[in-house]
Design an enzyme around this catalytic site. Structure first.
Site, PDB file in Angstrom:
ATOM      1  N   LYS A  22      48.203  40.897  27.190  1.00  0.00           N
ATOM      2  CA  LYS A  22      46.880  41.484  27.488  1.00  0.00           C
ATOM      3  C   LYS A  22      46.947  42.391  28.718  1.00  0.00           C
ATOM      4  O   LYS A  22      46.510  43.535  28.688  1.00  0.00           O
ATOM      5  CB  LYS A  22      45.870  40.353  27.737  1.00  0.00           C
ATOM      6  CG  LYS A  22      44.567  40.844  28.358  1.00  0.00           C
ATOM      7  CD  LYS A  22      43.592  39.714  28.623  1.00  0.00           C
ATOM      8  CE  LYS A  22      43.782  38.939  29.874  1.00  0.00           C
ATOM      9  NZ  LYS A  22      43.156  39.481  31.097  1.00  0.00           N
ATOM     10  N   ASN A  23      47.492  41.872  29.812  1.00  0.00           N
ATOM     11  CA  ASN A  23      47.408  42.623  31.065  1.00  0.00           C
ATOM     12  C   ASN A  23      48.359  43.816  31.104  1.00  0.00           C
ATOM     13  O   ASN A  23      48.211  44.694  31.950  1.00  0.00           O
ATOM     14  CB  ASN A  23      47.619  41.694  32.263  1.00  0.00           C
ATOM     15  CG  ASN A  23      46.419  40.777  32.445  1.00  0.00           C
ATOM     16  OD1 ASN A  23      45.348  41.027  31.887  1.00  0.00           O
ATOM     17  ND2 ASN A  23      46.589  39.702  33.206  1.00  0.00           N
ATOM     18  N   CYS A 116      33.271  38.264  40.180  1.00  0.00           N
ATOM     19  CA  CYS A 116      33.723  37.745  38.907  1.00  0.00           C
ATOM     20  C   CYS A 116      33.336  36.283  38.844  1.00  0.00           C
ATOM     21  O   CYS A 116      32.863  35.729  39.839  1.00  0.00           O
ATOM     22  CB  CYS A 116      35.216  38.020  38.763  1.00  0.00           C
ATOM     23  SG  CYS A 116      36.288  36.671  38.517  1.00  0.00           S
ATOM     24  N   ARG A 121      36.229  39.693  43.789  1.00  0.00           N
ATOM     25  CA  ARG A 121      37.514  40.331  43.462  1.00  0.00           C
ATOM     26  C   ARG A 121      37.378  41.803  43.850  1.00  0.00           C
ATOM     27  O   ARG A 121      37.068  42.654  43.039  1.00  0.00           O
ATOM     28  CB  ARG A 121      37.837  40.180  41.967  1.00  0.00           C
ATOM     29  CG  ARG A 121      38.231  38.753  41.625  1.00  0.00           C
ATOM     30  CD  ARG A 121      38.484  38.580  40.156  1.00  0.00           C
ATOM     31  NE  ARG A 121      39.679  39.275  39.705  1.00  0.00           N
ATOM     32  CZ  ARG A 121      39.997  39.409  38.418  1.00  0.00           C
ATOM     33  NH1 ARG A 121      39.214  38.918  37.484  1.00  0.00           N
ATOM     34  NH2 ARG A 121      41.101  40.035  38.072  1.00  0.00           N
ATOM     35  N   ASP A 305      47.325  32.914  36.882  1.00  0.00           N
ATOM     36  CA  ASP A 305      46.757  32.825  35.531  1.00  0.00           C
ATOM     37  C   ASP A 305      47.240  31.593  34.765  1.00  0.00           C
ATOM     38  O   ASP A 305      46.809  31.356  33.632  1.00  0.00           O
ATOM     39  CB  ASP A 305      47.081  34.100  34.728  1.00  0.00           C
ATOM     40  CG  ASP A 305      46.386  35.319  35.297  1.00  0.00           C
ATOM     41  OD1 ASP A 305      45.413  35.151  36.069  1.00  0.00           O
ATOM     42  OD2 ASP A 305      46.819  36.445  34.985  1.00  0.00           O
ATOM     43  N   ARG A 397      38.568  36.724  24.859  1.00  0.00           N
ATOM     44  CA  ARG A 397      38.859  37.914  25.661  1.00  0.00           C
ATOM     45  C   ARG A 397      40.365  38.089  25.839  1.00  0.00           C
ATOM     46  O   ARG A 397      40.844  39.211  25.913  1.00  0.00           O
ATOM     47  CB  ARG A 397      38.228  37.793  27.061  1.00  0.00           C
ATOM     48  CG  ARG A 397      36.744  37.983  27.069  1.00  0.00           C
ATOM     49  CD  ARG A 397      36.255  38.066  28.480  1.00  0.00           C
ATOM     50  NE  ARG A 397      36.960  39.104  29.230  1.00  0.00           N
ATOM     51  CZ  ARG A 397      36.789  39.360  30.506  1.00  0.00           C
ATOM     52  NH1 ARG A 397      35.917  38.668  31.203  1.00  0.00           N
ATOM     53  NH2 ARG A 397      37.457  40.315  31.111  1.00  0.00           N
TER      54      ARG A 397
HETATM   55  N1  EPU Z   1      42.638  42.289  46.286  1.00  0.00           N
HETATM   56  C1  EPU Z   1      41.980  42.834  47.365  1.00  0.00           C
HETATM   57  N2  EPU Z   1      41.599  44.141  47.313  1.00  0.00           N
HETATM   58  C2  EPU Z   1      41.823  44.911  46.222  1.00  0.00           C
HETATM   59  C3  EPU Z   1      42.483  44.358  45.106  1.00  0.00           C
HETATM   60  C4  EPU Z   1      42.886  43.037  45.170  1.00  0.00           C
HETATM   61  O1  EPU Z   1      41.737  42.173  48.348  1.00  0.00           O
HETATM   62  O2  EPU Z   1      41.462  46.100  46.232  1.00  0.00           O
HETATM   63  C5  EPU Z   1      43.083  40.897  46.302  1.00  0.00           C
HETATM   64  C6  EPU Z   1      42.366  40.031  45.287  1.00  0.00           C
HETATM   65  O3  EPU Z   1      41.144  39.527  45.771  1.00  0.00           O
HETATM   66  C7  EPU Z   1      43.384  38.938  45.053  1.00  0.00           C
HETATM   67  C8  EPU Z   1      44.717  39.668  45.186  1.00  0.00           C
HETATM   68  O4  EPU Z   1      44.436  40.868  45.877  1.00  0.00           O
HETATM   69  O5  EPU Z   1      43.313  37.952  46.041  1.00  0.00           O
HETATM   70  C9  EPU Z   1      45.402  39.984  43.905  1.00  0.00           C
HETATM   71  O6  EPU Z   1      44.529  40.653  43.009  1.00  0.00           O
HETATM   72  P1  EPU Z   1      45.063  41.732  41.988  1.00  0.00           P
HETATM   73  O7  EPU Z   1      44.524  43.053  42.356  1.00  0.00           O
HETATM   74  O8  EPU Z   1      46.542  41.589  41.854  1.00  0.00           O
HETATM   75  O9  EPU Z   1      44.365  41.288  40.640  1.00  0.00           O
HETATM   76  P2  EPU Z   1      43.849  42.205  39.492  1.00  0.00           P
HETATM   77  O10 EPU Z   1      44.682  43.410  39.351  1.00  0.00           O
HETATM   78  O11 EPU Z   1      42.366  42.379  39.627  1.00  0.00           O
HETATM   79  C10 EPU Z   1      45.376  41.158  37.670  1.00  0.00           C
HETATM   80  C11 EPU Z   1      45.166  40.493  36.348  1.00  0.00           C
HETATM   81  C12 EPU Z   1      44.534  39.129  36.548  1.00  0.00           C
HETATM   82  C13 EPU Z   1      45.453  38.294  37.444  1.00  0.00           C
HETATM   83  C14 EPU Z   1      45.734  39.044  38.754  1.00  0.00           C
HETATM   84  C15 EPU Z   1      46.742  38.338  39.638  1.00  0.00           C
HETATM   85  C16 EPU Z   1      44.819  42.370  34.886  1.00  0.00           C
HETATM   86  C17 EPU Z   1      43.907  43.142  34.005  1.00  0.00           C
HETATM   87  N3  EPU Z   1      44.310  41.326  35.508  1.00  0.00           N
HETATM   88  O12 EPU Z   1      44.078  41.275  38.241  1.00  0.00           O
HETATM   89  O13 EPU Z   1      44.461  38.524  35.271  1.00  0.00           O
HETATM   90  O14 EPU Z   1      44.858  37.063  37.724  1.00  0.00           O
HETATM   91  O15 EPU Z   1      46.248  40.363  38.469  1.00  0.00           O
HETATM   92  O16 EPU Z   1      47.953  38.193  38.983  1.00  0.00           O
HETATM   93  O17 EPU Z   1      45.994  42.681  34.969  1.00  0.00           O
HETATM   94  C18 EPU Z   1      43.675  36.995  33.655  1.00  0.00           C
HETATM   95  O18 EPU Z   1      44.428  37.544  32.829  1.00  0.00           O
HETATM   96  O19 EPU Z   1      43.088  35.908  33.427  1.00  0.00           O
HETATM   97  C19 EPU Z   1      43.458  37.654  34.947  1.00  0.00           C
HETATM   98  C20 EPU Z   1      42.422  37.382  35.718  1.00  0.00           C
END
Ligand code: EPU
Length: 421
Positions: A22-23, A116, A121, A305, A397
């Protein structure tokens, strides 16, 4: 709204094929915006987040066909640059259109994703990186309104290694003027899959798979075909389904390297594992579940995850374990529902202290988010009696018809449709 009705206690046995990630798909799909023409993505999972991204890309003017896990995205006529609230509120990953729209078309208006289900997030780092590359960003009526003539290469340091930031910045940088260096880049396999795809399109990226990505902007990219990597989280969830039911299963179409930390923890928990080039077999048929602590961390650490699913497994371990989430401090919505099934879990700050119990008992439980729902299904597979997992749209999802995969392995799980669930 559907629910799952699970009669627990069946040992899972047999073979099942893992779907595409998915991701990874959610990053590869918007990347097609960068190369006008027809891109083809193979091994795309059939799940609701992918359908949401399809709707969003169609809204932007893309023509899309999706059959038999093959996604054809024709981006020849992109004529809209706004990702509306209706799509973004359903799926935060919609924010992934920001980087490519800005990089290719110099404008993007994307609804702010907001919080979320399990807490904040933020996307502050995505925006900081784009501003550093010369974008002008304003907040208008709940939207991020971003503009740039042509983005300029810049040196970017991420305080936090973030999957979404790295993906968005990478997609913005490939068509920028000059060199962009992303320091503390995410090295999650889904980001590597994206980077390899971009290189296939003609992007110049060095350091793929490392924490420093150097991107030499090019003038244009060409549409290509790409394979989506297998879903390591679906795979991990199915492995826990086997271990929690003392089963014995083989997963096919999975690269074991993607699962390093999860496989190592499953071994510590008493499971026997055999890995092949594209397969993983797990045998937990005569294993007691041994208490095994985990702390989530960025790749190659134990994935956040998989935290909820691990908590479900540890709820039946022979002793006490701690499950700490260092990525998302509030991601514990599954705990009160697991407790309704008889688990003994206390959350202290960002750690679940899980005292193993002898058995779980079926009850009605509520899905709150994707991985929380997965943990409830896993607990239901092991619980005595009947468990009803309500609101499985959260699961839909991110898992491709998981109940069918579990049925193939011998689970007694049925989807029941009805509006009150
Ligand atoms: N963070 C910030 N600022 C930002 C972005 C992130 O502080 O601008 C923090 C977040 O709050 C968190 C950390 O950085 O503490 C990591 O977040 P990240 O940006 O890596 O997460 P994401 O890109 O929003 C993706 C996956 C998530 C998965 C996370 C962590 C996708 C579409 N989603 O989210 O997947 O949990 O990386 O590995 O790739 C899931 O599949 O259930 C899911 C939530």
């Amino acid at each position: 709204m559907d629910k799952f009705v699970i009669n627990g206690g069946k040992q899972l046995k047999g073979k099942v094929t893992v779907s595409g990630a998915k991701n990874a798909s959610l990053a590869l799909m918007p990347a097609a915006l960068l190369a006008p023409g027809k891109s083809v993505l193979y091994n795309t999972p059939e799940l609701n987040d992918v359908y949401t991204m399809i709707k969003l890309l169609r809204h932007l003017g893309a023509e899309i066909e999706f059959e038999n896990h093959t996604l054809e995205i024709d981006t020849s006529n992109i004529n809209e640059f706004t990702a509306p609230y209706e799509h973004v509120k359903k799926m935060r990953a919609s924010v992934y259109v920001l980087g490519p729209l800005l990089g290719k078309y110099g404008r993007a208006k994307v609804s702010l994703p907001g919080g979320c289900a399990w807490g904040p997030r933020p996307i502050n780092l995505h925006l900081q990186a784009l501003e550093k590359m010369g974008a002008e960003i304003n907040f208008v009526d709940g939207y991020i309104d971003a503009k740039a003539d042509r983005l300029k290469g810049a040196e970017i340091y991420f305080d936090i290694s973030s999957v979404g930031d790295t993906g968005n910045t990478l997609m913005a940088a490939v068509l920028a003027d000059g060199t962009t260096i992303i320091n503390n880049a995410a090295i999650e396999p889904e980001i590597t899959n994206l980077a390899v795809y971009l290189v296939k399109m003609g992007a110049r990226i060095e350091g793929i798979g490392t924490k420093t990505l150097t991107i030499e902007g090019v003038d244009e990219l060409t549409p290509v075909e790409m394979d989506t990597i297998p879903d390591r989280i679906e795979a991990g969830t199915l492995l826990i389904a086997a271990s929690i039911t003392h089963g014995n299963i083989t997963l096919e179409n999975i690269e074991p390297d993607l699962l390093g930390a999860v496989l190592s923890k499953l071994e510590s928990a008493g499971c026997k594992l055999i890995t092949g080039a594209q397969s993983v077999s797990i045998d937990a048929s005569d294993a007691e579940i041994l208490p095994t602590d985990v702390a989530t961390s960025i790749y190659p650490g134990f994935p956040t995850d998989m935290q909820a699913q691990w908590t479900a497994l540890m709820s039946l371990a022979d002793g006490t374990s701690s499950v700490k989430d260092t990525i998302y401090y509030d991601r514990f919505k599954h705990v009160p529902e697991l407790v309704r099934l008889g688990a003994d879990i206390n959350v202290v700050e960002n750690t679940a202290i899980v005292k193993g119990v002898k058995e779980l008992h079926g009850a009605k439980v509520m899905s709150t988010d994707l991985r929380a729902s997965a943990s409830l299904v896993l607990a239901g597979l092991a619980a005595k009696g009947t468990t009803e997992v309500l609101r499985v749209y959260h699961l839909d999802r991110g898992y491709q018809r998981i109940e069918e995969k579990l049925q193939t392995l011998g689970a007694d799980i049925q989807r029941v449709s009805g509006k009150e669930y």
